[in-house]
Design an enzyme around this catalytic site. Structure first.
Site, PDB file in Angstrom:
ATOM      1  CG  ASP A 125       0.908  -5.828   1.234  1.00 36.57           C
ATOM      2  OD1 ASP A 125       1.037  -4.933   0.384  1.00 36.57           O
ATOM      3  OD2 ASP A 125       0.458  -5.613   2.381  1.00 36.57           O
ATOM      4  CD  GLU A 167      -2.457  -0.534   1.653  1.00 39.39           C
ATOM      5  OE1 GLU A 167      -3.201   0.439   1.827  1.00 39.39           O
ATOM      6  OE2 GLU A 167      -2.866  -1.714   1.746  1.00 39.39           O
TER       7      GLU A 167
HETATM    8 ZN   LIG Z   1      -4.794  -1.775  -1.174  1.00 33.69          ZN
END
Ligand SMILES: [Zn+2]
Length: 483
Positions: free
Chosen positions: A121, A188
């Site tokens: 992501d 994340e």
């Molecule tokens: Zn990162």
């Protein structure tokens, strides 16, 4: 009088002698290794494959209902098509929807596996800044020697770079003795609880105890450290903790024509001012102390003298180093007011004013004294539990994993100065801390001062050559660690 002066002079001479002696004998901690031949790679093809991955808008939004599964599925298809040999040789498990766990099974089950991380992501483009990009953020353009786009550095460069390295080794007929896992989370940027945390749980359930975990967090930095000409390989051995604290001030609301002596806004503003004026203390310890031990011997005389004599000159060092926001963040728990809310109408006194203050916690610190600093009975203080994470454990630098990565970097980039580093942001690797004591945070791409604002900002990009070098470091690391 004369005797006192004489004694003083003697003290000065002894101090000067000791500091000089310590400066001259400050031992280099750089591993001595012979450089390896440059791995021949098709750098243009590498850049093209990375650029292709940047075209998928695998964005993590704060509001999870905006999650676009099709973009992640598109990226997965793209990876399958781009790395056919890897996909034939490795076992792929999808974890909790979009997490990817690849396993390259080694022939010797007695060797502890490696776990290499990256995240799929990326952060969104701040609304209103789209037009400022030199090249559009999601078109994967290659221009002026760079691959441009959101994720080029954070973190698709690592993700695709790891796949390149393994594809390269599979193509060369490598049969690993040690098992390798590639673990790619997908959230994340919003904490990693659906991706990395679940993959780490799965590995824990399978009783996997990695030799080490490698994630993003540090890089090859040029021009970032004053007084050091060589590129510095910043290897993150710990990351700071994180907590956001809510401050609430209550006061009499009502008509603004007759304000009381203390208003909610005034009380809150005073509390924030106190917090900013009474910062948490600076300290040189843990990873930052290790960093000075590694950097000092490689630097010119003056900084070397200061770093070798922190017992005497630590104050000067923290003072100088702490003048930049980056340096300051390595020395203390930082205090950052981020949200301020009060009032609905220009002539109405609000009865409540609210602020959010974000703290990044230095290993060894806690936020307990925040409450003490604010210390005002009219202020409510509450840590937002969902945001809380403790500072990570600190990876030992004498242990083999750190030393192996340090040697690898210097094999591929001769002359680079390797150093332990404290990562001031958060990474997915914190979810793996319970699996191993050896968590390393490093990506081999070269970055300059100017790249720090590009990550999560405008014009994120990675140099075509810098990216190829990052892939070479992954390849060499696997050659060193797998057989
Ligand atoms: Zn990162």
């Amino acid at each position: 009088m004369k005797r006192a002066l004489l004694a003083l002079a003697l003290v000065v001479v002894v101090l000067a002698a000791v500091t000089l002696e310590r400066t001259v004998s400050f031992p280099s901690r750089q591993p001595q290794v012979a450089p390896v031949a440059v791995e021949p790679l098709d750098t243009a093809a590498l850049a093209r494959r990375l650029a292709g991955a940047l075209r998928f808008k695998t964005i993590s939004f704060q509001d999870s209902s905006q999650f676009d599964a099709r973009e992640f599925e598109g990226l997965h298809r793209y990876l399958r098509d781009s790395f056919p040999k890897l996909h034939a040789a490795l076992k792929l498990t999808r974890v909790n929807g979009y997490g990817l766990l690849y396993e390259w099974t080694g022939s010797d089950p007695g060797l502890a596996p490696l776990v290499l991380l990256a995240h799929q992501d990326v952060v969104p483009i701040e609304p209103g800044t789209e037009g400022r990009w030199t090249e559009p953020p999601f078109e994967g353009r290659i221009a002026a020697g760079y691959v441009w786009g959101r994720g080029a550095l954070d973190d698709k460069g690592s993700l695709v770079g790891l796949l390149e390295a393994v594809e390269h080794l599979v193509a060369a007929g490598t049969k690993p003795r040690r098992t390798l896992y590639l673990a790619f989370g997908y959230d994340e940027e919003v904490g990693g609880r659906r991706g990395a945390a679940r993959i780490a749980e799965l590995l824990a359930a399978r009783n996997v105890h990695p030799e080490f975990v490698l994630d993003e967090g540090g890089a090859l930095a040029t021009g970032l450290i004053t007084g050091l000409a060589a590129p510095a390989a910043l290897i993150g051995i710990a990351e700071k903790g994180y907590v956001t604290v809510e401050l609430t001030a209550q006061a009499e609301g009502g008509h603004s024509s007759m304000p009381p002596p203390a208003t909610a806004v005034g009380i809150l503003a005073a509390a924030i001012t106190r917090l900013e004026a009474h910062q948490m203390p600076r300290a040189i310890r843990g990873p930052t102390a290790d960093m000075f031990d590694y950097l000092g011997p490689e630097m010119s005389f003056a900084p070397r003298l200061v770093m070798a004599n922190r017992w005497l000159l630590g104050g000067i060092l923290t003072g100088r180093f702490g003048t930049t926001p980056q340096g300051n963040a390595l020395l203390r728990t930082t205090t950052a007011p981020t949200v301020l809310q009060a009032g609905v109408k220009e002539n109405v006194l609000p009865s409540t004013a609210r602020a959010l203050v974000n703290f990044r916690i230095l290993p060894g610190d806690s936020v307990a004294n925040v409450q003490r600093t604010v210390a005002d009975s009219r202020i409510g203080v509450r840590a937002l539990e969902a945001t809380f994470s403790n500072p990570s454990p600190v990876t030992p630098v004498e242990a083999e994993p750190f030393q192996l990565l340090a040697r690898t970097i210097r094999q591929v980039v001769p002359g680079a100065v390797v150093t332990p580093w404290l990562v001031v942001g958060g990474t997915d690797s914190r979810h793996y801390a319970r699996l191993t004591a050896n968590v390393l945070r490093f990506v081999g791409a070269t970055i300059g001062k100017d790249d720090l604002r590009r990550v999560h900002g405008t014009d994120e990009r990675v140099g075509v050559q810098a990216y190829a070098d990052a892939v070479r470091i992954y390849i060499q690391l696997l050659k060193n660690a797998l057989p």
